[in-house]
Write a protein that holds these residues in place. Structure first.
Motif, PDB file in Angstrom:
ATOM      1  N   LEU A  15       0.797  -1.228   0.000  1.00 64.64           N
ATOM      2  CA  LEU A  15       0.000   0.000   0.000  1.00 64.64           C
ATOM      3  C   LEU A  15       0.830   1.280   0.000  1.00 64.64           C
ATOM      4  O   LEU A  15       0.327   2.353   0.307  1.00 64.64           O
ATOM      5  N   GLU A  16       2.103   1.182  -0.354  1.00 66.50           N
ATOM      6  CA  GLU A  16       2.956   2.377  -0.387  1.00 66.50           C
ATOM      7  C   GLU A  16       2.736   3.200  -1.644  1.00 66.50           C
ATOM      8  O   GLU A  16       2.819   4.416  -1.601  1.00 66.50           O
ATOM      9  N   THR A  17       2.499   2.539  -2.754  1.00 63.29           N
ATOM     10  CA  THR A  17       2.317   3.269  -4.002  1.00 63.29           C
ATOM     11  C   THR A  17       0.979   2.909  -4.616  1.00 63.29           C
ATOM     12  O   THR A  17       0.508   1.788  -4.492  1.00 63.29           O
ATOM     13  N   GLY A  75       9.410   3.392 -13.183  1.00 59.13           N
ATOM     14  CA  GLY A  75      10.015   3.589 -11.870  1.00 59.13           C
ATOM     15  C   GLY A  75       9.917   2.384 -10.962  1.00 59.13           C
ATOM     16  O   GLY A  75      10.744   2.183 -10.079  1.00 59.13           O
ATOM     17  N   ARG A  76       8.910   1.557 -11.157  1.00 56.81           N
ATOM     18  CA  ARG A  76       8.755   0.390 -10.291  1.00 56.81           C
ATOM     19  C   ARG A  76       8.926  -0.932 -11.030  1.00 56.81           C
ATOM     20  O   ARG A  76       8.666  -1.985 -10.491  1.00 56.81           O
ATOM     21  N   GLY A  77       9.375  -0.864 -12.276  1.00 58.78           N
ATOM     22  CA  GLY A  77       9.650  -2.091 -13.022  1.00 58.78           C
ATOM     23  C   GLY A  77       8.409  -2.780 -13.552  1.00 58.78           C
ATOM     24  O   GLY A  77       8.384  -3.998 -13.681  1.00 58.78           O
ATOM     25  N   GLY A  78       7.372  -2.028 -13.866  1.00 63.53           N
ATOM     26  CA  GLY A  78       6.152  -2.596 -14.428  1.00 63.53           C
ATOM     27  C   GLY A  78       5.178  -3.062 -13.353  1.00 63.53           C
ATOM     28  O   GLY A  78       5.309  -2.737 -12.183  1.00 63.53           O
ATOM     29  N   ILE A  79       4.208  -3.846 -13.775  1.00 67.28           N
ATOM     30  CA  ILE A  79       3.204  -4.388 -12.861  1.00 67.28           C
ATOM     31  C   ILE A  79       3.829  -5.571 -12.124  1.00 67.28           C
ATOM     32  O   ILE A  79       4.404  -6.467 -12.745  1.00 67.28           O
TER      33      ILE A  79
END
Length: 134
Positions: A15-17, A75-79
């Motif tokens: 739940l951070e992003t 930024g987060r490497g996709g899903i």
């Protein structure tokens, strides 16, 4: 009149992003070209599509026009596997009912199939010894 949007929210497992994007173009594209009708049927029914390629195809389609979504995914490497995805099903139904009523009727007609029984009766006497109370 305000432009209607269909929100798809991607939330990380911790739940951070979270990111919310408009997937109206994707739904309209699928309906206009009659693609992924099983997935559209699930969306109309209020469930997230079970197809494994639905989300990657949608993200690839949407990230071409949405620079913020592209940056978020990069930024987060996709899903990720443990991400939670949700969609506004009522907005999907409203859009499809308004712009593609023939497709909705076709999808609704497929779910209302009636299973017809064979005429006559079935002899259940051979099962009688198995139905005794013990």
């Amino acid at each position: 009149m305000a432009k209607e949007k269909i929100r798809c929210t991607i939330t990380s497992a911790d739940l951070e992003t979270a990111y919310s994007c408009d997937c109206q173009k994707w739904i309209r594209h699928l309906a206009a070209n009659r693609l992924k009708t099983d997935d559209l049927h699930r969306l109309i029914s209020g469930r997230f599509p079970a197809g494994r390629l639905f989300v990657p195809d949608m993200m690839e389609f949407l990230r071409k026009n949405d620079a913020y979504l592209d940056r978020f995914l990069a930024g987060r490497g996709g899903i990720q596997r443990d991400d939670h995805l949700s969609m506004e099903y009522a907005s999907v139904r409203h859009l499809l009912n308004r712009e593609f009523p023939e497709l909705v009727a076709e999808l609704a007609g497929g779910e209302g199939k009636v299973i017809k029984r064979r005429p006559g009766t079935v002899d259940l006497s051979p099962l009688a010894p198995h139905t005794r109370k013990r």
